[in-house]
Design a protein around this motif. Structure first.
Motif, PDB file in Angstrom:
ATOM      1  N   GLN A  55      53.014  44.096  37.518  1.00 44.83           N
ATOM      2  CA  GLN A  55      54.030  43.102  36.851  1.00 44.83           C
ATOM      3  C   GLN A  55      54.287  42.291  38.111  1.00 44.83           C
ATOM      4  OE1 GLN A  55      56.438  46.513  35.496  1.00 44.83           O
ATOM      5  NE2 GLN A  55      55.629  46.451  33.381  1.00 44.83           N
ATOM      6  N   ALA A  56      54.451  42.936  39.293  1.00 46.32           N
ATOM      7  CA  ALA A  56      54.948  41.914  40.523  1.00 46.32           C
ATOM      8  C   ALA A  56      54.059  40.910  40.698  1.00 46.32           C
ATOM      9  CB  ALA A  56      54.818  42.992  41.723  1.00 46.32           C
ATOM     10  N   ILE A  57      52.732  40.933  40.449  1.00 43.32           N
ATOM     11  CA  ILE A  57      51.988  39.620  40.734  1.00 43.32           C
ATOM     12  C   ILE A  57      51.894  38.893  39.209  1.00 43.32           C
ATOM     13  CG2 ILE A  57      51.018  40.747  42.552  1.00 43.32           C
ATOM     14  CD1 ILE A  57      48.413  41.308  40.783  1.00 43.32           C
ATOM     15  N   GLN A  58      52.570  39.215  38.212  1.00 42.34           N
ATOM     16  CA  GLN A  58      52.383  38.310  36.927  1.00 42.34           C
ATOM     17  C   GLN A  58      52.369  36.802  37.154  1.00 42.34           C
ATOM     18  OE1 GLN A  58      55.093  39.623  33.672  1.00 42.34           O
ATOM     19  NE2 GLN A  58      54.629  37.756  32.767  1.00 42.34           N
ATOM     20  N   GLU A  59      53.374  36.455  37.931  1.00 41.00           N
ATOM     21  CA  GLU A  59      53.622  34.750  38.070  1.00 41.00           C
ATOM     22  C   GLU A  59      52.397  34.441  38.915  1.00 41.00           C
ATOM     23  OE1 GLU A  59      57.118  33.842  39.738  1.00 41.00           O
ATOM     24  OE2 GLU A  59      58.610  34.848  38.256  1.00 41.00           O
ATOM     25  N   GLU A  60      51.686  35.314  39.781  1.00 41.81           N
ATOM     26  CA  GLU A  60      50.668  34.685  40.609  1.00 41.81           C
ATOM     27  C   GLU A  60      49.501  34.669  39.648  1.00 41.81           C
ATOM     28  OE1 GLU A  60      47.668  36.204  44.048  1.00 41.81           O
ATOM     29  OE2 GLU A  60      49.890  36.933  43.991  1.00 41.81           O
ATOM     30  N   ILE A  61      49.149  35.580  38.699  1.00 38.43           N
ATOM     31  CA  ILE A  61      48.212  35.560  37.616  1.00 38.43           C
ATOM     32  C   ILE A  61      48.347  34.206  36.653  1.00 38.43           C
ATOM     33  CG2 ILE A  61      46.976  36.855  35.898  1.00 38.43           C
ATOM     34  CD1 ILE A  61      48.010  39.644  37.533  1.00 38.43           C
ATOM     35  N   VAL A  62      49.405  34.343  36.123  1.00 42.67           N
ATOM     36  CA  VAL A  62      49.763  33.072  35.433  1.00 42.67           C
ATOM     37  C   VAL A  62      49.326  31.627  36.144  1.00 42.67           C
ATOM     38  CG1 VAL A  62      51.600  31.706  34.080  1.00 42.67           C
ATOM     39  CG2 VAL A  62      51.294  34.249  33.786  1.00 42.67           C
ATOM     40  N   ALA A  63      49.920  31.549  37.372  1.00 48.98           N
ATOM     41  CA  ALA A  63      49.694  30.289  37.941  1.00 48.98           C
ATOM     42  C   ALA A  63      48.120  29.812  38.289  1.00 48.98           C
ATOM     43  CB  ALA A  63      50.324  30.381  39.320  1.00 48.98           C
ATOM     44  N   ASN A  64      47.269  31.228  38.682  1.00 50.86           N
ATOM     45  CA  ASN A  64      46.002  30.900  38.882  1.00 50.86           C
ATOM     46  C   ASN A  64      45.473  30.461  37.578  1.00 50.86           C
ATOM     47  OD1 ASN A  64      46.236  31.669  41.459  1.00 50.86           O
ATOM     48  ND2 ASN A  64      45.630  33.768  41.063  1.00 50.86           N
ATOM     49  N   ARG A  65      45.754  31.290  36.274  1.00 52.05           N
ATOM     50  CA  ARG A  65      45.163  30.717  35.167  1.00 52.05           C
ATOM     51  C   ARG A  65      45.497  29.316  34.627  1.00 52.05           C
ATOM     52  NH1 ARG A  65      47.472  29.502  29.569  1.00 52.05           N
ATOM     53  NH2 ARG A  65      45.613  29.118  28.459  1.00 52.05           N
ATOM     54  N   ARG A  66      46.500  28.872  34.922  1.00 53.44           N
ATOM     55  CA  ARG A  66      46.780  27.631  34.691  1.00 53.44           C
ATOM     56  C   ARG A  66      46.097  26.544  35.517  1.00 53.44           C
ATOM     57  NH1 ARG A  66      53.427  27.439  32.944  1.00 53.44           N
ATOM     58  NH2 ARG A  66      53.120  28.884  31.313  1.00 53.44           N
ATOM     59  N   THR A  67      45.981  26.827  36.748  1.00 59.67           N
ATOM     60  CA  THR A  67      45.080  26.005  37.827  1.00 59.67           C
ATOM     61  C   THR A  67      43.779  25.795  37.202  1.00 59.67           C
ATOM     62  OG1 THR A  67      46.365  26.508  39.545  1.00 59.67           O
ATOM     63  CG2 THR A  67      44.247  25.607  39.831  1.00 59.67           C
ATOM     64  N   ILE A  68      43.334  27.000  36.895  1.00 61.56           N
ATOM     65  CA  ILE A  68      41.828  26.875  36.086  1.00 61.56           C
ATOM     66  C   ILE A  68      41.794  26.409  34.962  1.00 61.56           C
ATOM     67  CG2 ILE A  68      39.853  28.555  35.307  1.00 61.56           C
ATOM     68  CD1 ILE A  68      41.126  30.748  37.273  1.00 61.56           C
ATOM     69  N   HIS A  69      42.632  26.309  34.050  1.00 62.71           N
ATOM     70  CA  HIS A  69      42.894  25.876  32.593  1.00 62.71           C
ATOM     71  C   HIS A  69      42.931  24.285  32.906  1.00 62.71           C
ATOM     72  CE1 HIS A  69      43.981  26.139  28.496  1.00 62.71           C
ATOM     73  NE2 HIS A  69      44.457  24.550  28.617  1.00 62.71           N
ATOM     74  N   LYS A  70      43.576  23.800  33.887  1.00 61.36           N
ATOM     75  CA  LYS A  70      43.496  22.242  33.913  1.00 61.36           C
ATOM     76  C   LYS A  70      42.293  21.815  34.619  1.00 61.36           C
ATOM     77  CE  LYS A  70      47.129  20.977  36.254  1.00 61.36           C
ATOM     78  NZ  LYS A  70      48.419  20.553  37.286  1.00 61.36           N
ATOM     79  N   ASN A  71      41.540  22.606  35.023  1.00 67.32           N
ATOM     80  CA  ASN A  71      40.176  22.046  35.700  1.00 67.32           C
ATOM     81  C   ASN A  71      38.799  22.684  35.035  1.00 67.32           C
ATOM     82  OD1 ASN A  71      41.267  20.285  38.103  1.00 67.32           O
ATOM     83  ND2 ASN A  71      42.396  22.309  38.196  1.00 67.32           N
ATOM     84  N   PRO A  72      38.837  22.633  33.817  1.00 64.18           N
ATOM     85  CA  PRO A  72      37.714  23.228  32.960  1.00 64.18           C
ATOM     86  C   PRO A  72      36.547  22.691  33.499  1.00 64.18           C
ATOM     87  CG  PRO A  72      38.597  21.789  31.311  1.00 64.18           C
ATOM     88  CD  PRO A  72      39.599  21.822  32.770  1.00 64.18           C
ATOM     89  N   GLU A  73      35.411  23.430  33.659  1.00 61.39           N
ATOM     90  CA  GLU A  73      34.019  23.215  34.005  1.00 61.39           C
ATOM     91  C   GLU A  73      32.970  23.767  32.931  1.00 61.39           C
ATOM     92  OE1 GLU A  73      34.079  21.865  38.711  1.00 61.39           O
ATOM     93  OE2 GLU A  73      34.582  24.199  38.207  1.00 61.39           O
ATOM     94  N   LEU A  74      31.729  23.195  32.981  1.00 61.18           N
ATOM     95  CA  LEU A  74      30.703  23.539  31.844  1.00 61.18           C
ATOM     96  C   LEU A  74      29.519  24.457  32.360  1.00 61.18           C
ATOM     97  CD1 LEU A  74      30.598  20.716  29.434  1.00 61.18           C
ATOM     98  CD2 LEU A  74      32.292  22.566  29.515  1.00 61.18           C
ATOM     99  N   GLY A  75      29.093  25.343  31.685  1.00 61.68           N
ATOM    100  CA  GLY A  75      27.769  26.003  31.999  1.00 61.68           C
ATOM    101  C   GLY A  75      27.504  26.555  33.485  1.00 61.68           C
ATOM    102  N   LEU A  76      26.459  26.170  34.063  1.00 62.00           N
ATOM    103  CA  LEU A  76      26.109  26.917  35.490  1.00 62.00           C
ATOM    104  C   LEU A  76      26.839  25.784  36.577  1.00 62.00           C
ATOM    105  CD1 LEU A  76      22.799  28.131  34.833  1.00 62.00           C
ATOM    106  CD2 LEU A  76      24.806  29.185  34.679  1.00 62.00           C
ATOM    107  N   ASP A  77      27.562  24.766  36.230  1.00 58.58           N
ATOM    108  CA  ASP A  77      27.889  23.820  37.202  1.00 58.58           C
ATOM    109  C   ASP A  77      29.532  23.772  37.080  1.00 58.58           C
ATOM    110  OD1 ASP A  77      27.886  21.738  38.952  1.00 58.58           O
ATOM    111  OD2 ASP A  77      27.848  20.228  37.571  1.00 58.58           O
ATOM    112  N   LEU A  78      30.050  24.558  38.198  1.00 59.22           N
ATOM    113  CA  LEU A  78      31.349  25.068  38.356  1.00 59.22           C
ATOM    114  C   LEU A  78      32.000  25.026  39.666  1.00 59.22           C
ATOM    115  CD1 LEU A  78      31.164  28.454  36.067  1.00 59.22           C
ATOM    116  CD2 LEU A  78      31.586  26.175  35.322  1.00 59.22           C
ATOM    117  N   PRO A  79      31.899  23.634  40.452  1.00 54.74           N
ATOM    118  CA  PRO A  79      32.164  23.590  41.892  1.00 54.74           C
ATOM    119  C   PRO A  79      33.633  23.912  42.161  1.00 54.74           C
ATOM    120  CG  PRO A  79      31.681  21.562  40.760  1.00 54.74           C
ATOM    121  CD  PRO A  79      31.192  22.521  39.934  1.00 54.74           C
ATOM    122  N   LYS A  80      34.436  23.382  41.220  1.00 54.22           N
ATOM    123  CA  LYS A  80      35.880  23.437  41.765  1.00 54.22           C
ATOM    124  C   LYS A  80      36.407  24.912  41.187  1.00 54.22           C
ATOM    125  CE  LYS A  80      37.193  18.712  40.570  1.00 54.22           C
ATOM    126  NZ  LYS A  80      38.147  17.830  39.663  1.00 54.22           N
TER     127      LYS A  80
END
Length: 202
Positions: A55-80
């Motif tokens: 519970q203490a790292i919930q905000e960090e998990i949410v922030a990581n998820r949103r960063t990844i969500h903003k930068n979607p990549e496809l298949g086997l090509d996921l540099p970011k």
């Protein structure tokens, strides 16, 4: 008729809720049973401690998820995505290694049985039509939840690091590309995912 339908739905939802509560209690008992020390106050306190850490790292998990969500990549090509995952793992004290073109693996613990945890990282070729502040910045989208899976596995990595001295064995973290195209897992296995150390369960 409407009032009868309302009462029926209300009762049905109450039954579902009670069923979920019973299942949660049963699941907790089974979980405790297989922990070192079995059921008891000390073990339950340890579980509560881990839950509080999560519970203490919930905000960090949410922030990581949103960063990844903003930068979607496809298949086997996921540099970011791969760069982001590695950066976070290194910050936690891990030494992530490449496994195939875009797979990432990290391990924690001590010699013994090895348990593998998996999180997929790739998105889908579809445009996001929302006004969310963290919406996709390109023509693709994390509409299958892999952004959440990756963020959850990073969260698990952090909790494991905080409790490394309590581990009896090794946990291998598998960040998988290409799940949507049914190629990423096979590629990682072909590049030795299940060895060094050998995976006993996943």
């Amino acid at each position: 008729m409407h009032s009868l339908l309302f009462l029926f739905l209300k009762r049905f939802l109450e039954m579902r809720r009670n069923s979920r509560l019973r299942k949660n209690k049963t699941a907790k008992k089974r979980f405790i049973k297989y922990l070192p020390g079995g059921q008891g106050t000390d073990t339950e306190e340890k579980i509560m401690s881990i839950l509080e850490q999560a519970q203490a790292i919930q905000e960090e998990i949410v922030a990581n998820r949103r960063t990844i969500h903003k930068n979607p990549e496809l298949g086997l090509d996921l540099p970011k995505t791969v760069a982001f995952v590695k950066e976070k793992l290194i910050e936690m004290g891990y030494t992530p290694i490449d496994c195939g073109k875009s797979g990432v693996v990290a391990t924690i613990g001590k010699p013994g049985k090895t348990f593998l945890l998996r999180g997929d990282m790739d998105a889908l070729p579809m445009k996001e039509c929302t006004d969310l502040e963290f919406k996709s910045t390109n023509d693709w989208m994390h509409s299958c939840g892999h952004d959440t899976h990756t963020a959850m596995l990073l969260g698990a990595a952090k909790l494991l690091k905080e409790n490394e001295d309590k581990l009896n064995g090794t946990v291998k973290l598998m960040f998988q590309p290409g799940e949507e195209i049914l190629a990423g897992a096979k590629e990682m296995i072909d590049h030795g995912l299940l060895e060094n150390p050998h995976v006993d369960a996943a």
